[in-house]
Scaffold this motif. Structure first.
Motif, PDB file in Angstrom:
ATOM      1  N   MET A   1      50.497  -7.883  -8.556  1.00  0.00           N
ATOM      2  CA  MET A   1      50.109  -6.420  -9.090  1.00  0.00           C
ATOM      3  C   MET A   1      50.218  -5.408  -7.998  1.00  0.00           C
ATOM      4  O   MET A   1      50.760  -4.258  -8.145  1.00  0.00           O
ATOM      5  CB  MET A   1      48.658  -6.443  -9.687  1.00  0.00           C
TER       6      MET A   1
ATOM      7  N   SER B   1      55.860  -7.069 -11.382  1.00  0.00           N
ATOM      8  CA  SER B   1      54.492  -6.413 -10.695  1.00  0.00           C
ATOM      9  C   SER B   1      53.840  -5.635 -11.680  1.00  0.00           C
ATOM     10  O   SER B   1      53.275  -4.614 -11.515  1.00  0.00           O
ATOM     11  CB  SER B   1      55.011  -5.738  -9.635  1.00  0.00           C
ATOM     12  N   TYR B   2      53.984  -6.160 -13.039  1.00  0.00           N
ATOM     13  CA  TYR B   2      53.132  -5.621 -14.093  1.00  0.00           C
ATOM     14  C   TYR B   2      52.478  -6.358 -15.030  1.00  0.00           C
ATOM     15  O   TYR B   2      52.634  -7.522 -14.879  1.00  0.00           O
ATOM     16  CB  TYR B   2      54.421  -4.924 -14.843  1.00  0.00           C
ATOM     17  N   GLY B   3      51.649  -5.777 -15.679  1.00  0.00           N
ATOM     18  CA  GLY B   3      50.509  -6.672 -16.465  1.00  0.00           C
ATOM     19  C   GLY B   3      51.175  -6.940 -18.048  1.00  0.00           C
ATOM     20  O   GLY B   3      52.047  -6.365 -18.321  1.00  0.00           O
ATOM     21  N   ARG B   4      50.589  -7.893 -18.530  1.00  0.00           N
ATOM     22  CA  ARG B   4      51.024  -8.464 -19.708  1.00  0.00           C
ATOM     23  C   ARG B   4      50.135  -8.936 -20.652  1.00  0.00           C
ATOM     24  O   ARG B   4      49.074  -9.460 -20.492  1.00  0.00           O
ATOM     25  CB  ARG B   4      51.933  -9.759 -19.611  1.00  0.00           C
TER      26      ARG B   4
ATOM     27  N   LEU C   1      46.869  -9.913 -18.721  1.00  0.00           N
ATOM     28  CA  LEU C   1      47.262 -10.694 -17.584  1.00  0.00           C
ATOM     29  C   LEU C   1      47.838 -10.091 -16.459  1.00  0.00           C
ATOM     30  O   LEU C   1      48.827  -9.349 -16.679  1.00  0.00           O
ATOM     31  CB  LEU C   1      48.027 -11.966 -18.104  1.00  0.00           C
ATOM     32  N   GLY C   2      47.572 -10.407 -15.348  1.00  0.00           N
ATOM     33  CA  GLY C   2      48.180 -10.027 -14.104  1.00  0.00           C
ATOM     34  C   GLY C   2      49.149 -11.095 -13.528  1.00  0.00           C
ATOM     35  O   GLY C   2      50.064 -11.454 -13.841  1.00  0.00           O
ATOM     36  N   SER C   3      48.118 -11.780 -12.426  1.00  0.00           N
ATOM     37  CA  SER C   3      48.717 -12.840 -11.691  1.00  0.00           C
ATOM     38  C   SER C   3      48.354 -14.019 -12.575  1.00  0.00           C
ATOM     39  O   SER C   3      48.965 -15.030 -11.982  1.00  0.00           O
ATOM     40  CB  SER C   3      48.064 -12.948 -10.459  1.00  0.00           C
TER      41      SER C   3
ATOM     42  N   THR D   1      54.156  -5.093 -22.694  1.00  0.00           N
ATOM     43  CA  THR D   1      53.932  -4.593 -21.340  1.00  0.00           C
ATOM     44  C   THR D   1      53.934  -3.171 -21.566  1.00  0.00           C
ATOM     45  O   THR D   1      54.160  -2.567 -22.557  1.00  0.00           O
ATOM     46  CB  THR D   1      55.043  -4.764 -20.434  1.00  0.00           C
ATOM     47  N   ILE D   2      53.331  -2.350 -20.405  1.00  0.00           N
ATOM     48  CA  ILE D   2      53.310  -1.017 -20.604  1.00  0.00           C
ATOM     49  C   ILE D   2      54.419  -0.268 -20.561  1.00  0.00           C
ATOM     50  O   ILE D   2      54.806   0.602 -21.347  1.00  0.00           O
ATOM     51  CB  ILE D   2      52.220  -0.440 -19.371  1.00  0.00           C
TER      52      ILE D   2
END
Lengths: 161, 205
Positions: free
Chosen positions: A96, A135-138, A26-28, A153-154
């Motif tokens: 992002m 500002s990171y993906g999940r 997931l981003g936004s 998350t990364i």
């Protein structure tokens, strides 16, 4: 072996223990879970946009907070969840890319998170866990045997909300 | 043409593929000159895919990638996304910065800046070719970069399309260096309203 059910973008899945519902990258977008701890019935919804009335393509109701959440609510009630026991958790809503002049669409993550909260509040479902913004993906998942909502998350590791 | 892109004819798809071909061909040449390696390029894929399936084109929503994003303004507003698997991006940085292969393990400010410049050059080359072919002048914004899950990075583009429809039209080209060390995906994703402009410019309506 408990079942792992994948929830795509603009998609929702409901189920019961011992399934785990998961949505990748997931981003936004926002991953919204509903869960009844007693019957262990729950659902996970992956919305992309806040408001179906602002869109020219609103056939897929799971794409939007305002239509997707009530639809998922109906589905978990059908599976035996009690409306008074339902609790919600939400995660996602990142931005992002950082732009100097971020347009409205760039800030859609923030608007998605707000819409999810407003819709849940309107339905009287309390939000007991939240991890939004950044500002990171999940990658998010909910284990229906215990209601644990994991956010991976990364760079920031994994947490439970 | 409807707002949703699910209904394009074979002729229209061919025209878009040709646009991808000239654009990406020019980009590949530019990249090849910068890193002094031969670049192989596949025939561009023009696909109309459900929004949720776009991340599968690059290996799935949870694959780690570096994405360089540019918004394109002009008569046919579009988005450009240049995606590299993380290891490819690191190797490209090694080459650009004159390091040994494998030396880059994370991206510092200079590395990011170098990758954004590559995104800039590739987009410029692509849009130039597109201009020669269609006479549509398109200007990219300055690039933005993110390293994260493919799904998260692509969502930036997909959400914009999601307001107008449930499918994405992507013109996608895969690059490979001759030693297979670098793979990249170059996406041109026209806004739904831009399709008509592009197609009529090449005489396929």
């Amino acid at each position: 072996m408990p079942e792992l059910v994948k929830v795509g973008m603009a998609d929702a899945k409901v189920g019961t223990a011992p399934s785990t519902l998961i949505s990748y990258g997931l981003g936004s977008c926002i991953g919204i879970s509903l869960y009844d701890p007693q019957t262990k019935v729950g659902g996970l919804l992956h919305i992309m946009l806040p408001d179906s009335t602002q869109s020219r393509a609103n056939e897929n109701r799971a794409k939007f907070a305002d239509t997707g959440i009530p639809d998922m609510l109906n589905e978990v009630l059908k599976l035996g969840a009690s409306r008074s026991r339902l609790v919600a958790k939400i995660a996602g809503g990142a931005q992002m890319f950082a732009f100097a002049n971020a347009t409205d669409i760039m800030r859609v993550g923030q608007r998605n998170a707000q819409a999810a909260k407003d819709v849940l509040a309107g339905l009287g479902i309390p939000i007991i866990g939240e991890d939004t913004g950044g500002s990171y993906g999940r990658t998010v998942s909910i284990d229906l045997s215990n209601g644990v909502y994991k956010v991976k998350t990364i760079d920031k590791g994994e947490k439970e909300i | 043409m409807s707002d949703d892109v699910a209904s394009l004819s074979a002729n229209q798809m061919d025209a878009l593929r040709e646009i991808g071909n000239v654009g990406a061909g020019n980009s590949a040449t530019a990249l090849s000159q910068i890193i002094n390696r031969r670049i192989d390029m596949n025939v561009p894929r023009v696909s109309i895919v459900p929004l949720g399936e776009v991340p599968d084109l690059v290996g799935g929503p949870d694959v780690m990638v570096v994405g360089v994003f540019l918004r394109v303004y002009g008569k046919a507003p579009s988005n450009i996304l240049f995606l590299l698997p993380r290891d490819s991006a690191f190797y490209l940085v090694d080459m650009l910065m004159g390091k040994k292969r494998g030396e880059t393990q994370k991206l510092d400010f200079m590395d990011e800046s170098a990758l954004m410049e590559i995104g800039n050059i590739l987009s410029g080359a692509y849009l130039n070719a597109l201009f020669n072919f269609t006479n549509i002048s398109l200007l990219p914004t300055i690039p933005a970069l993110a390293m994260d899950m493919a799904g998260a990075i692509l969502s930036v583009v997909l959400i914009q399309l999601g307001q107008m429809g449930d499918h994405a039209l992507v013109i996608e080209t895969e690059f490979n260096t001759d030693d297979e060390g670098i793979k990249g995906h170059f996406f041109l994703v026209p806004d739904p309203g831009s399709l008509e402009t592009i197609l009529s410019a090449v005489g396929v309506e």
